[in-house]
Design a protein around this motif. Structure first.
Motif, PDB file in Angstrom:
ATOM      1  N   ARG A  83      26.937  44.808  44.497  1.00  0.00           N
ATOM      2  CA  ARG A  83      26.665  44.138  44.134  1.00  0.00           C
ATOM      3  C   ARG A  83      28.674  43.726  45.868  1.00  0.00           C
ATOM      4  NH1 ARG A  83      23.676  39.116  46.307  1.00  0.00           N
ATOM      5  NH2 ARG A  83      22.279  39.592  45.330  1.00  0.00           N
ATOM      6  N   VAL A  84      29.956  43.685  45.078  1.00  0.00           N
ATOM      7  CA  VAL A  84      30.997  43.377  45.345  1.00  0.00           C
ATOM      8  C   VAL A  84      32.428  43.868  44.621  1.00  0.00           C
ATOM      9  CG1 VAL A  84      30.885  41.562  46.502  1.00  0.00           C
ATOM     10  CG2 VAL A  84      31.346  40.972  44.319  1.00  0.00           C
ATOM     11  N   ALA A  85      33.060  44.718  44.346  1.00  0.00           N
ATOM     12  CA  ALA A  85      33.848  44.755  43.779  1.00  0.00           C
ATOM     13  C   ALA A  85      35.469  44.001  44.370  1.00  0.00           C
ATOM     14  CB  ALA A  85      34.770  46.239  44.406  1.00  0.00           C
ATOM     15  N   GLU A  86      36.212  43.643  43.680  1.00  0.00           N
ATOM     16  CA  GLU A  86      37.050  42.535  43.879  1.00  0.00           C
ATOM     17  C   GLU A  86      38.174  43.604  44.300  1.00  0.00           C
ATOM     18  OE1 GLU A  86      39.713  39.796  41.639  1.00  0.00           O
ATOM     19  OE2 GLU A  86      37.846  39.275  41.969  1.00  0.00           O
ATOM     20  N   ILE A  87      38.958  43.415  45.409  1.00  0.00           N
ATOM     21  CA  ILE A  87      39.558  44.328  45.587  1.00  0.00           C
ATOM     22  C   ILE A  87      41.613  43.758  46.084  1.00  0.00           C
ATOM     23  CG2 ILE A  87      41.098  46.219  47.815  1.00  0.00           C
ATOM     24  CD1 ILE A  87      38.212  47.103  48.106  1.00  0.00           C
ATOM     25  N   SER A  88      42.698  43.907  46.198  1.00  0.00           N
ATOM     26  CA  SER A  88      43.617  42.676  45.762  1.00  0.00           C
ATOM     27  C   SER A  88      44.836  44.222  46.513  1.00  0.00           C
ATOM     28  CB  SER A  88      44.281  42.404  44.514  1.00  0.00           C
ATOM     29  OG  SER A  88      44.332  43.622  43.356  1.00  0.00           O
TER      30      SER A  88
END
Lengths: 428, 410
Positions: free
Chosen positions: A279-284
Motif C-alpha cells: 500500500r505505502v512505502a515510507e520515503i524520507s
C-alpha cells in the motif's frame, strides 16, 4: 392591415420529407442506444433504491416432487400419489398457486385434496398463496387396475404444471435508502474517492505528457520510424487482459518475477518489492518523510503505459498538419529549437491537448478493467468503479453496487458539463 | 584561439552517459540471451564512453570516417576491459567467451555510433545557444527513443518468452530467457498446443472472432445511416444530436453492467453470445457514428447533389456515391470497432458462465489461477494479442487517418 410578405413559418414539404428521412435513418441507432444504454442507466438508478442482492435475481418459483407411495403389486392395491410442493424462495411470497396434472388412466382415483377437482384424468388444484419457504404435500389416493400392473407407469412421466404469480424483486414497490446510506457511511468512501481522483489525474496527465514526448520523437524522420510507431501503439491495441497479466507476472514479488530479479541483479534494490501489493512505502527526503502509495502509483504507470499511444497519435496528427512555413520563418529569425517548441508548437497543440485531457480524464475515471486485473482493488487501489464491482458482485449486494454506480455517474455528469463548457465550438 | 569549447564538453558528458546506458542495456541483453548472471559495469562503461567521445569529437566532423570510428570502437573495448578488470560484462571471460566478445564489440560499436550521431556536424568548438540546444535535444531524443522502446517492448517480450518456457525453470532463474531450440518445435510450443487441445482455445478464438465480426457488421449497419443523417440532412435536433453523441460514449460500462446483468439474467439472455452481440454494438455505435459523420462532412456535397439532380434517390446517392468515397473511413471504423469488441473484458467476464461460449478474454481470465502454470497464461495472452495486433499493424495507416479525422481539423 398591410400584407407584408413574411418568410414562411415552419417547415416546407421538402424540408419535412428530409426531416422524416433523417429520423428514419437515426431510428435504429436511437432504439439500440435507448435499450442498451439509456434504459439501463435509469434501471441502475431504480435498482440503487431497492434492497436487491445477487441471489434475488433468480425469481421465486414452485418446486415439486411427485411420487407414488405404497406397494402396488396386484390389482386393487391402494397407494398415494404425493406431490411435495414448496416455494423455492425463503424471502418472497408466491400468490395464487394452481396445479394441473394428468393422472395415469389406469389408476382409479379414490380420493383427493379438497382444493382439487378431477375432470376425467386431469387433476386441477387451487392451492392458494405460498408464503416464503412454505412447503406442503398434496395427496391423491389411488387404486391400481390390472392394466396398471401389466404395464406400470411412472407418475412423474406427466409433469405437474404450475401457474402462479410470483413477485419480482426488481419490479416490487419495495424501496430503501439504505444503499446510499451504506455508501456514504462506509469508512472507505473517502479513501476510495481520493484514490479515484489521484488515479484519474495522474493517469491523464502522465499519458498526455508521455504522448507529447513520444509524438516529438515520432515527428523526426529516421529509418525504422514506422516500425517504432507500430510498436508504440501496441500497448493500446493489445487486449487489456493480456497486457495486464503480463505486467502482473513481470512485477511479481515472488521467485520468477522478472523486474524484481532484474533490479536485484543491477543492485538497485536489496530485496523484492511487492509492486502491486504494497500500500505505502515510507520515503524520507531531507528529513521529511511521507507515505508514498506504491501500488496506486504502479497502477497509474500502467495506465500511462497503456494510453500514451492514443495521445501520441492525436498530437502527432495535429503536429503534422502545422505548416512548415512558420518554422522556417522562426528559423530565419534565429529562434532556437526549444523556443520554436515553446512558442510555435505548444500553442498550436494546446487545443487538441485540452480536448484530449478532458476526454482522457473522463475515460480514465471510468476505467475498471485495468485496476481490477492488476490488483483487484487491493492495497489502496480501489477506485469508485472497482468499488461498484466489489459491492455488487463480490459482496453480492446489487443495490449497494448500483448506489455507488449512481455516485460515479453523478460525478461524471459534472465532468461532462465542464467538458461541454470548455470544448471549442468547431471541434464537435 | 579556444580550440575546445562547450560543444566538446557536452560531447564528453553525453559520451559518458551513452557509455553507461548502453553498457547496462547490452549487459542485460547478454544476460537474457545467455542466462549467465552478467553484472553491468556501469562506471567502466561511462569512463570508456567518455574517453571514446574525447577521441572521436576532438576531431573536425569531416575527419570522423568509418576507419576512425572503428579505431574508437577498439579504444572503447580496450578501456572497458581494463577499467572493469578484464570482465567487460561482469563475469570472467572464460564464461560464454564467444558471446561475451560479440556483445562487447556490439556494445562498443553502438556507443561510438551514438556519440557520432549526437555530435554529427559539430566540431569541438564553442557554439551559440542554438547549437547547444540542438545537441542536447539530440541526446534527449535518442534517450527517449531507447527508453520508450524498452518500456513498451519489455512486457510483450516477457509475455512471449514466458509462454515458451517452463514454470519450474522460470522460478529458479527468472532472468534466463535463452531458448533451447534443440528440444524441437513441439516442446518449444507445448503451452500453445496444450491450450488448443485441452483448454478449448480453438473455440474461444472462434467465439471471439464471431462476436467481433458481428459487432462490426451491426455497428456499421446502424452507424452509417445515422452518421449520414447527422452530417448531411437538416432536421430539428441536429445540433443537439451531433453534440451529444459523444456523451453516450462517456457513460461508464461499470454503471451499465449491474442493470444489464439483472435484466439479462431475468430474460435468460445473460449466458449467451447474443447478449454480447447486443451490448457491444450499443457501446460502439456512438463513437462510430461520431467518426463517420466527421468524415462524411469532408466529402463535397456537390458530388451528392449532382447525383440527386441526375435522378438518384437519397438511398442510392448514399450507396453509389457517399459510401465508395468513404471507404477508408469505413475501414478504419470497422477496425476500431473490431479492436474494441475483441479486447472487451468486463461484459464477457460478467455474462459468460459456459465454457463453450467463452471469448478469449473470458478464457484467459479463467487461466489466471495458481493451478494453471504461467506459461499457459502467457501463451493465452499471446494468442489473444497476435490477431488484433497483426490486423492493426496491417491497416495502421487507415486507422490513424480515421481516428483523427473526426476530431482534429487540419
Amino acid at each position: 392591415m398591410s400584407t407584408e410578405p413574411t418568410p414562411p413559418k415552419g417547415l416546407g414539404p421538402l424540408a419535412k420529407r428530409e426531416m422524416r428521412f433523417a429520423y428514419m435513418l437515426l431510428l435504429p441507432t436511437f432504439l439500440i442506444v435507448l435499450s442498451v444504454v439509456l434504459f439501463p442507466l435509469l434501471a441502475n438508478i431504480w435498482i440503487s433504491f431497492k434492497p436487491v442482492t445477487l441471489g434475488d435475481l433468480r425469481a421465486p418459483s414452485i418446486l415439486v416432487n411427485e411420487r407414488l407411495i405404497g406397494n402396488v403389486e396386484a390389482a386393487g392395491d391402494e397407494a398415494d400419489i404425493r406431490y411435495r410442493i414448496r416455494n423455492s424462495s425463503r424471502k418472497s411470497d408466491i400468490a395464487a398457486v394452481s396445479m394441473t396434472d394428468d393422472l395415469p388412466a389406469t389408476l382409479d382415483v379414490l380420493g383427493y385434496d379438497y382444493r382439487c377437482t378431477l375432470d376425467d384424468t386431469v387433476l386441477a388444484c387451487e392451492l392458494g398463496d405460498y408464503e416464503a419457504g412454505k412447503r406442503e404435500d398434496v395427496i391423491v389416493r389411488v387404486a391400481a387396475t390390472q392394466a396398471f400392473i401389466d404395464r406400470p407407469i411412472n407418475v412423474k412421466d406427466t409433469k405437474a404444471a404450475f401457474d402462479f404469480i410470483s413477485e419480482n424483486v426488481l419490479l416490487s414497490n419495495d424501496f430503501t435508502l439504505d444503499n446510499f446510506r451504506k455508501v456514504f457511511d462506509a469508512s472507505d468512501f473517502w479513501p476510495v474517492l481520493w484514490a479515484s481522483l489521484y488515479y484519474t489525474i495522474g493517469g491523464t496527465v502522465g499519458a498526455l505528457v508521455m504522448g507529447l514526448f513520444a509524438a516529438q520523437l515520432m515527428n523526426m524522420t529516421f529509418r525504422g520510424r514506422s516500425f517504432l510507431r507500430g510498436l508504440y501503439l501496441s500497448p493500446y491495441v493489445a487486449p487489456v487482459i493480456a497486457v495486464a497479466l503480463a505486467w502482473v507476472l513481470l512485477l511479481d514479488p515472488g521467485p520468477g518475477g522478472t523486474l524484481n530479479a532484474l533490479l536485484i541483479q543491477l543492485g538497485v534494490i536489496e530485496g523484492p518489492i511487492n509492486f502491486l501489493g504494497q500500500r505505502v512505502a515510507e520515503i524520507s527526503i531531507f528529513g521529511l518523510s511521507f507515505d508514498f502509495p506504491v501500488a496506486l502509483t504502479v497502477v497509474i504507470i500502467f495506465e500511462i503505459w497503456r494510453y500514451f499511444p492514443l495521445a501520441m497519435l492525436f498530437i502527432l496528427a495535429r503536429m503534422q498538419s502545422v505548416s512548415t512555413d512558420i518554422y522556417e520563418a522562426a528559423e530565419i529569425d534565429g529562434a532556437t529549437p526549444i523556443q520554436q517548441f515553446r512558442f510555435i508548437s505548444l500553442p498550436q497543440l494546446m487545443g487538441i491537448m485540452a480536448v484530449l485531457f478532458l476526454l482522457r480524464f473522463i475515460w480514465t475515471f471510468n476505467k475498471f478493467d485495468d485496476i481490477f486485473l492488476l490488483t483487484g482493488g487491493a492495497a489502496g487501489t480501489r477506485t469508485l468503479t472497482v468499488n461498484v464491482y466489489e459491492k455488487a458482485f463480490a459482496v453480492s449486494n446489487l443495490g449497494a453496487g448500483a448506489a455507488v454506480a449512481v455516485v460515479v455517474f453523478l460525478i461524471l455528469l459534472v465532468f461532462s458539463v465542464i467538458f461541454f463548457k470548455f470544448s471549442p465550438e468547431d471541434d464537435a | 584561439m579556444n580550440r575546445f569549447g562547450n560543444i566538446f564538453y557536452l560531447c564528453l558528458l553525453f559520451g559518458a552517459l551513452w557509455g553507461a546506458i548502453w553498457t547496462t542495456l547490452i549487459t542485460l541483453l547478454a544476460l537474457f540471451v545467455s542466462g549467465e548472471l552478467f553484472q553491468p559495469q556501469v562506471s567502466a562503461g561511462a569512463i570508456a564512453g567518455l574517453i571514446s567521445a574525447c577521441a572521436l569529437t576532438a576531431l573536425a566532423p569531416e575527419k570522423r570516417t568509418i576507419g576512425l570510428r572503428a579505431l574508437c570502437v577498439f579504444l572503447f573495448v580496450l578501456i572497458l576491459t581494463v577499467a572493469s578488470g578484464a570482465n567487460p560484462l561482469g563475469l570472467p571471460m572464460s564464461v560464454y567467451s564467444v558471446g561475451q566478445c560479440i556483445f562487447t564489440v556490439m556494445l562498443a560499436w553502438i556507443v561510438v555510433q551514438a556519440i557520432h550521431l549526437t555530435a554529427m556536424g559539430f566540431g569541438p568548438t564553442r557554439e551559440r545557444r542554438y547549437n547547444i540546444e540542438v545537441i542536447c535535444l539530440r541526446f534527449l531524443k535518442g534517450f527517449g527513443l531507447v527508453g520508450f522502446t524498452i518500456a513498451v517492448a519489455l512486457p510483450f517480450f516477457v509475455m512471449v518468452m514466458m509462454s515458451l518456457k517452463n514454470q519450474q525453470f522460470l522460478l529458479s532463474n527468472p532472468l534466463d530467457f535463452s531458448l533451447n531450440f534443440a528440444q524441437g518445435g513441439h516442446a518449444l510450443f507445448r503451452s500453445y498446443i496444450e491450450l488448443f487441445t485441452q483448454y478449448h482455445f480453438g473455440s474461444y478464438l472462434l467465439n471471439s472472432a464471431m462476436v467481433s465480426v458481428v459487432t462490426v457488421l451491426i455497428t456499421l449497419f446502424f452507424a452509417v445511416p445515422g452518421a449520414y443523417a447527422v452530417a448531411r440532412l437538416r432536421f430539428p435536433g441536429q445540433y443537439f444530436l451531433s453534440r451529444s453523441i459523444l456523451l453516450i460514449y462517456m457513460v461508464p460500462m461499470i454503471v451499465l453492467v449491474i442493470p444489464l446483468y439483472a435484466i439479462f439474467s431475468q430474460l435468460g439472455m445473460r449466458n449467451t453470445l447474443w447478449g454480447l452481440m447486443l451490448v457491444y454494438p450499443a457501446t460502439t455505435i456512438p463513437v462510430a457514428l461520431y467518426m463517420l459523420q466527421g468524415y462524411f462532412r469532408g466529402i463535397p456535397a456537390e458530388l451528392e447533389e449532382a447525383g440527386l439532380m441526375d435522378g438518384l434517390s437519397r438511398i442510392n446517392v448514399i450507396r453509389k456515391i457517399t459510401l465508395p468515397l468513404a471507404l477508408p473511413a469505413l475501414a478504419s471504423v470497422a477496425l476500431y470497432v473490431f479492436m474494441i469488441a475483441w479486447n472487451e473484458f468486463l461484459f464477457a467476464f460478467m455474462f459468460l458462465d459456459n465454457v463453450d461460449l467463452y471469448t478469449l478474454s473470458r478464457g484467459i481470465a479463467e487461466l489466471n489461477s495458481s493451478e494453471v502454470p504461467r506459461q499457459h497464461l502467457m501463451a493465452g495472452a499471446v494468442i489473444a494479442t497476435v490477431p488484433v495486433l497483426a490486423l492493426f499493424l496491417w491497416f495502421e495507416r487507415y486507422l490513424v487517418a480515421g481516428l483523427t479525422a473526426g476530431s482534429v481539423k487540419g
